[in-house]
Design an enzyme around this catalytic site. Structure first.
Site, PDB file in Angstrom:
ATOM      1  N   GLY A 258     -42.233  -1.965 -33.784  1.00 49.00           N
ATOM      2  CA  GLY A 258     -41.273  -2.376 -32.772  1.00 49.00           C
ATOM      3  C   GLY A 258     -40.440  -3.558 -33.235  1.00 49.00           C
ATOM      4  O   GLY A 258     -40.707  -4.168 -34.272  1.00 49.00           O
ATOM      5  N   CYS A 259     -39.458  -3.891 -32.434  1.00 47.23           N
ATOM      6  CA  CYS A 259     -38.522  -4.947 -32.835  1.00 47.23           C
ATOM      7  C   CYS A 259     -39.202  -6.316 -32.873  1.00 47.23           C
ATOM      8  O   CYS A 259     -39.127  -7.031 -33.881  1.00 47.23           O
ATOM      9  CB  CYS A 259     -37.303  -4.956 -31.917  1.00 47.23           C
ATOM     10  SG  CYS A 259     -37.669  -5.092 -30.156  1.00 47.23           S
TER      11      CYS A 259
END
Lengths: 353, 353, 353, 353
Positions: free
Chosen positions: A158-159
């Site tokens: 994920g970011c």
């Protein structure tokens, strides 16, 4: 030689960023983009920035062209991804999944944080975690499958975990730290997605900073898994008034031994890990990353500051949340799985201003 | 085959954008970047977005490496350009000049608006005007010089004239209009340059719109020259709170005859002129350009709206002021002069968001 | 002595701005705020900026408390306003309406532009147009009604017409101009309202400028009515990336006679009209308005620039679209109707930065 | 009864915000504003937002009118303040100082962090620290001096310490916490001051987040002093792309005992401390502050989130850095010293949008 690729969920922000990258990729030939909600709409009508660059239109997820691809990127929400991945793999299509469905290796942790039953937990043991600079062996494993003609599944990080871990994992892995890992992160509004809501209304988001999902953001267990720190991560995401760009400021308590190290020594260890990787830039002592420097690129800039008074290490990572934090990382992983140079079709040259 | 190129004045915004494009250009090899003020500074120190992409450092304008180049881009202010151009041409270096020094074909008009004596007016008759979609023959002339081994001089159009003219010239050239041309343009703050001043301070420019240089902006005579409308252009530039992006809204009074044409007919004429040109996108009736769609690209999006009540035509052009409005146009011109595809190294794929 | 007042449609942006002003008004006592959609919600939950300042909650439009008020502000969309106004007047409540329903004096023009049947056209002849600096006699008429205990109806001017007319009406009324009035206006995103849509999503509106409703914005006939120029106004509104603030740039063709006047002479006429009015500030020659200077205030700043080359006059007006363009103007009108100083509860001191 | 007041250093952002507040203050009559750099300039020329509201012009710091005031606000940098304060006090003028010169009670700490010799350390013992909600007794002491006709000196808390301490001090004072206090703060660009530099250039600050002065920001010892935690504060300020607004996110490790408390119980203690104070708003469980809600007001919104997994308490404070973080706090302190209601001339009603 070029590969036929597609994007499932191409109408969202991460999907559209995949489209941007794939339209300019010399080896991946984008042939199908799907969006159940936008099926029938021309790409350039949904995103005028693509006018003149593509005649593609969105089709539905069950478009037969999907299974004719060599590679499929998934940019749909969690649970929607796992409803499609097994069939794609069965059809021999390699999958690069940007959702959270296959990131967590422990199905129970997934089900607890995401409130959903995992329908293909058997894939968790063999999927590759997509964060090449820290999990190179995972990507090598996927590449080995590709080499023998088998489809691979990559679950991209994920970011927030990407920026946080690229900045902090070298220190944690080196054993310099103890106790809680405190992560204070700031993301641009694209991180909140394309959905229209009070939160994403310009007049609410502009000229405002706020924290959200404090203590319960679902990226928490992912960061803990990457760092090997179960139950020891405190994570507070914030929304800041910009479109793209994510900065993660991580507070690490140093061991007595590490407290004696200089920043320069620490940076040397970072360089040892990252030199040769085109998408992680370790900044020299005294410099710290800015999100503006990485927007539009697949780069993560990392900086360190040591606080002598308190024996803490502050590490900071900056990425473009839609690129290295999502679509760019997906393309990077795909490049590696398919045996291409990891930079293919990806920029490490940002906008000067 | 690749060419050695350089940028004089590489530390300013247009210069840095040239660097961004040239670092990714497959045929132009960026070998020298100059800035008298920043000589000795590493490029990546001045612009962290270039970290990892280049080891170049700024040298002074008189760096001997400049004259060893095949092609030099000039991104210095007016008067500074003409102090260097003749010597570069004498040294056999083709020059793409982003300044205003050679744009106006009439030296007297230049001297009146710029308040400076032109020191090489003899070049005005032979220089090529750099706006390839409207002045194709100019670029062909420059290319012909290149073919016979002679240096060419291209004076690239300014940012406001580019957006304004690409949007309005087809209508004006077709004879549909009469009377004054009223140009109301809005530019992001990069248009005001890198200099630090009250005007460019974040706290003044943010959340603010204002007009400036009303009736006396120096792009006025350039627009008049392009459109062949001396003394008939009213031009009001505005500053809007964004980094890049320029929108020009042009008001044209239609002749009685043209007032009977449909927008669709008018768009057909636009398409006849621009189809096949990768960097001008004519939008269908009912759609209008947005600056966000073209940021980072060399594209100009053009839209038309006809006002039946008043027999006026409103034409709107949108560009990235630093790219199609400056550096990108320079690279496009250079591509054409050197016989390359005009798209080489230039993107027409914007950021979806 | 204080008056009981309420706001119908208090949950939208103009309504909330009315609440902001009325909570701080020394003579108007805000007793009821309505919103059918948000009925039951505490004001501070909808707008945290009001936490600690009010315990009011939204009720529905048919709240009996509405008719017990001396004065009701309407901040509902057109057609919704006229569905309530006659009954309010019958109940003896003075109405200050921010909608468009009673602005246009000609019912046919209303029905043509708004695509709705006017259900109380008989009120158009007697309503007062709410733009006190230009229609002082209208407000006096409303005040006269108040003095004799009768309810008045004030239809406040719209945001674009307010900035446009305060800037241009003195020149037009003085007979200096001829031909079309070209209005190029730029508004912050609050002008697009509280509704969540692609248009108002931060990631679309940020770093973008675009025109909208070109040639068909409903404020066109209102500007024409104010200026007495039916069919002669070309109006192009634009959206700019800021929350509040509206700038209107108006292009006027001068008559031969007026072309000989100096800007200073023109400014003198402006001063003659506006001096003594606290909310219109005429800037000296050489200065032009900025939206940032008026945000949060009820002020309209006006500047003039004369273009000698083309015999045009460029007049520019800047307002806070939610304040002088909506709520502030409503309160100003109400002050005058109720015989208070027009400044009561309204600020003419902006934010310095 | 009204008092004659002035602002020394009125041309900077904090000074101009003081001017904004004082122009609307019913008891303080602003008679002199000084700025050595801008002496002779009309206020409205420096800040067009004040056009029509004041005819004042800047004079120099040695303007004799300064000593004729009852109260002087100082908004000059550190060291510049202490060069003037003793003489002002000698002249019988009460001083509210926004600089850092008299904040730290230990002269050695001041000299170490500010790198300057303190020239009037004798005042440190008797000055009042200006953060009324936490140091009420200090302000009472200053008021007592005023009551007997003696001048008082108030050293107002800085912007970061204000937001950080109002959010965290109740928890720390209650003994719920142990170990380091980790403060991650985000400020709008007005916090960087009016000076023009690369850092404050719109094109650098817009669409960017970055940390600065990590581990060495001078507000660190001030936070430590307020919380009584010498050497235990880790403080990282960040710049975010907005004009005003500061959010401080504070990470506190809970003691075993406090780890058993509910957020509701904790909030009760916060309410016990802050209820009745108009400028601190404690948000209910589940709600967190946003900077947009407090811009333009003197309010600090405070929210709490307890992280059960890690036994940490995350407390968040939001202020307008120029108002409650500087000028507003100064006026609030002055109100209390002069025996006025602390709300006089200060708003606790923010902009709804």
């Amino acid at each position: 030689m070029s590969y036929k690729v597609g994007v499932i969920g191409a109408a969202g922000y991460a999907g559209a960023e995949l489209v941007r990258l794939l339209l300019q990729h010399p080896e991946f030939d984008l042939t199908v983009i799907t969006s159940n909600a936008d099926a029938g709409t021309a790409l350039a009508d949904a995103y005028p920035a693509f006018a003149g660059a593509s005649d593609l239109a969105f089709t539905t997820h069950d478009d037969p062209a999907v299974r004719e691809c060599d590679l499929m990127f998934l940019a749909v929400p969690h649970t929607a991804a796992m409803s499609q991945v097994p069939a794609l793999l069965d059809a021999g299509v390699t999958v690069v999944d940007l959702s959270a469905d296959y990131r967590l290796s422990d199905k129970d942790v997934y089900e607890q944080w995401y409130g959903a039953t995992h329908t293909s937990p058997e894939l968790l043991a063999t999927r590759s975690f997509g964060l090449p600079e820290l999990f190179g062996e995972d990507i090598e494993r996927a590449h080995a499958l590709h080499e023998v003609g088998k489809p691979a599944l990559v679950a991209c990080a994920g970011c927030y975990p990407t920026a946080t871990s690229l900045a902090s994992a070298p220190a944690v892995r080196a054993g310099w730290t103890q106790g809680l890992v405190i992560v204070d992160a700031k993301s641009g509004v694209t991180g909140a997605g394309k959905g229209c809501s009070a939160k994403t209304h310009f007049c609410n988001a502009d000229e405002d900073v706020q924290a959200y999902n404090v203590g319960r953001h679902r990226h928490t267990p992912e960061i803990e898994q990457i760092l090997g720190k179960p139950g020891e991560v405190v994570f507070t995401p914030h929304l800041v008034p910009q479109k793209r760009g994510l900065l993660s400021t991580v507070y690490l308590q140093l061991t007595d031994e590490a407290a004696d190290m200089s920043v320069e020594d620490m940076l040397e260890c970072y360089h040892a890990l990252y030199d040769g990787r085109p998408f992680v830039q370790v900044l020299p002592a005294g410099k710290l990353p800015r999100t503006a420097s990485v927007v539009g690129t697949n780069v993560c800039q990392v900086g360190l500051a040591k606080n002598e008074r308190t024996h803490t290490l502050v590490v900071i990572g900056a990425i473009d949340n839609l690129c290295k934090g999502a679509a760019g990382q997906g393309v990077q992983c795909a490049n590696l799985v398919f045996g291409l140079d990891e930079k293919t079709g990806l920029s490490n040259v940002g906008m000067p201003v």
